[in-house]
Design a protein around this motif. Structure first.
Motif, PDB file in Angstrom:
ATOM      1  N   LEU A  18       0.840  -1.195   0.000  1.00  0.00           N
ATOM      2  CA  LEU A  18       0.000   0.000   0.000  1.00  0.00           C
ATOM      3  C   LEU A  18       0.880   1.252   0.000  1.00  0.00           C
ATOM      4  N   LYS A  19       0.422   2.254  -0.666  1.00  0.00           N
ATOM      5  CA  LYS A  19       1.189   3.496  -0.775  1.00  0.00           C
ATOM      6  C   LYS A  19       1.187   4.238   0.557  1.00  0.00           C
ATOM      7  N   SER A  20       2.329   4.785   0.937  1.00  0.00           N
ATOM      8  CA  SER A  20       2.375   5.620   2.136  1.00  0.00           C
ATOM      9  C   SER A  20       1.560   6.881   1.892  1.00  0.00           C
ATOM     10  N   TYR A 302      -9.281   3.786   4.040  1.00  0.00           N
ATOM     11  CA  TYR A 302      -9.133   3.860   2.586  1.00  0.00           C
ATOM     12  C   TYR A 302      -7.655   3.901   2.232  1.00  0.00           C
ATOM     13  N   ALA A 303      -7.229   3.011   1.313  1.00  0.00           N
ATOM     14  CA  ALA A 303      -5.813   2.850   0.992  1.00  0.00           C
ATOM     15  C   ALA A 303      -5.587   2.921  -0.516  1.00  0.00           C
ATOM     16  N   LEU A 304      -4.352   3.283  -0.911  1.00  0.00           N
ATOM     17  CA  LEU A 304      -3.963   3.361  -2.316  1.00  0.00           C
ATOM     18  C   LEU A 304      -3.014   2.232  -2.672  1.00  0.00           C
ATOM     19  N   ASN A 305      -3.137   1.719  -3.869  1.00  0.00           N
ATOM     20  CA  ASN A 305      -2.209   0.708  -4.380  1.00  0.00           C
ATOM     21  C   ASN A 305      -0.823   1.332  -4.482  1.00  0.00           C
ATOM     22  N   GLY A 306       0.167   0.702  -3.867  1.00  0.00           N
ATOM     23  CA  GLY A 306       1.509   1.266  -3.844  1.00  0.00           C
ATOM     24  C   GLY A 306       2.442   0.684  -4.879  1.00  0.00           C
ATOM     25  N   ARG A 307       1.929  -0.145  -5.788  1.00  0.00           N
ATOM     26  CA  ARG A 307       2.827  -0.848  -6.702  1.00  0.00           C
ATOM     27  C   ARG A 307       2.540  -0.632  -8.181  1.00  0.00           C
ATOM     28  N   ALA A 313      -4.660   7.867 -11.825  1.00  0.00           N
ATOM     29  CA  ALA A 313      -5.629   7.090 -11.052  1.00  0.00           C
ATOM     30  C   ALA A 313      -5.406   7.284  -9.558  1.00  0.00           C
ATOM     31  N   THR A 314      -4.137   7.317  -9.157  1.00  0.00           N
ATOM     32  CA  THR A 314      -3.821   7.535  -7.743  1.00  0.00           C
ATOM     33  C   THR A 314      -4.339   8.891  -7.276  1.00  0.00           C
ATOM     34  N   GLU A 315      -4.105   9.920  -8.083  1.00  0.00           N
ATOM     35  CA  GLU A 315      -4.557  11.258  -7.703  1.00  0.00           C
ATOM     36  C   GLU A 315      -6.082  11.332  -7.639  1.00  0.00           C
TER      37      GLU A 315
END
Length: 356
Positions: A18-20, A302-307, A313-315
């Motif tokens: 997961l993205k920091s 709620y978490a973001l894909n870190g890979r 899409a992240t933004e």
């Protein structure tokens, strides 16, 4: 996937993927106000000094009760005539059990000719632990008394529900644990689960409560809304309620903080005996009652894909997270109050208006 809805206890095996969110939160803290989120939720999503998910929910346990039952004159008169006490909504787990037992099998709330239950539940581990918490946990930090009031801001006490933090001795043999088990067992036997649980059959508040046979229910906040809101997925319909007893402006489904306990274990005495909730043993008590609504699962974060997500899409996902963080708690999907600011008198009145 570019983003995930997660429960904090599920994160340890996957948090590295997961993205920091630490820098995102710093850059947007005027909107997110991260330190306003309760400490337990913040800690549960932090690993190695990095925040891996944004908490927008807290899965505490709450009590729901039916005003059309508790304000019914016939039921109230019968209760007083039988037990010599006024019927009231429970403030303690002891009262919760007694009221549920006394209501069970004596009244017909939905007018189907069958005597109904006390309070309803789904007999999961976390609901038992909601009974255990106010008996076993009185203060998580050392306390000092100032001007007649206790302030608990000192070192960690190590209080918990499972084991002695110094030697890992299990606490299941303590008087407090036994006390909570006995109360919970009695509660089950006066609930919708009195026959199913004994027979090893699945029992669920979500199927019991819509029948109108429950005087109240214990649940987590998101499901509680669907149990008590008019037209909610699990709410009883008007034809299985007694709304005619309500006064103008009253609502049939009400909720309150999960009951506390007048009996707690004394962590400072050898053997941790069960004692009355008074003085330094119970420094955060209100009117002699120790409250500790159980923090069940951490709530939705709620978490973001870190890979492997594209920056756009992240933004986009982060923009949605920050928007959710600005919503009133009653409008966040499945949310329970998760911020300190949501506990002010004004905020609670706004939430009550939303629920009604």
């Amino acid at each position: 996937y570019d983003a995930y809805i997660v429960q904090a206890p599920w994160l340890p095996p996957v948090f590295k993927g997961l993205k920091s969110l630490t820098q995102y939160i710093k850059d947007n803290d005027e909107t997110i106000n991260f330190m306003d989120i309760n400490q337990a939720s913040r800690s549960a999503v932090s690993f190695g000094g990095e925040v891996r998910a944004l908490p927008l929910d807290t899965d505490y346990i709450a009590l729901g009760w039916r005003q059309d039952v508790f304000d019914n004159t016939t039921i109230k008169n019968n209760y007083y005539a039988t037990w010599g006490e006024m019927l009231k909504v429970p403030d303690t787990i002891e009262e919760l059990v007694v009221v549920s037992e006394r209501m069970n099998g004596r009244h017909d709330y939905n007018n189907d000719g069958v005597m109904d239950w006390g309070f309803c539940l789904t007999p999961q581990t976390n609901y038992f632990q909601a009974f255990l918490a106010p008996v076993m946990q009185t203060h998580l930090h050392e306390c000092e008394k100032f001007d007649g009031e206790y302030r608990c801001l000192g070192a960690d006490t190590g209080q918990n529900m499972f084991f002695d933090v110094d030697n890992f001795e299990p606490l299941i043999y303590s008087e407090g644990y036994r006390y909570a088990v006995e109360l919970y067992s009695r509660f089950i036997m006066s609930s919708n689960c009195q026959n199913q649980t004994a027979a090893g059959v699945k029992c669920d508040r979500k199927t019991a409560f819509p029948t109108g046979r429950c005087a109240g229910v214990i649940s987590m906040p998101g499901t509680m809304t669907n149990l008590l809101r008019e037209g909610g997925k699990y709410a009883p319909k008007p034809d299985v309620r007694m709304d005619s007893v309500l006064k103008p402006g009253q609502y049939w489904g009400r909720r309150k903080v999960f009951p506390g306990s007048r009996r707690v274990i004394d962590w400072n005495q050898e053997g941790r005996p069960l004692v009355d909730c008074v003085g330094s043993v119970c420094p955060l008590a209100k009117h002699g009652i120790n409250y500790a609504p159980f923090f069940a699962e951490g709530g939705e974060s709620y978490a973001l894909n870190g890979r492997q997500s594209k920056p756009a899409a992240t933004e986009a996902m982060w923009d949605m997270f920050t928007w959710l963080a600005t919503l009133p708690v009653g409008e966040v999907p499945l949310a329970g109050t998760y911020r300190k600011s949501q506990l002010t008198e004004e905020a609670m009145e706004q939430l009550a208006d939303h629920w009604n």
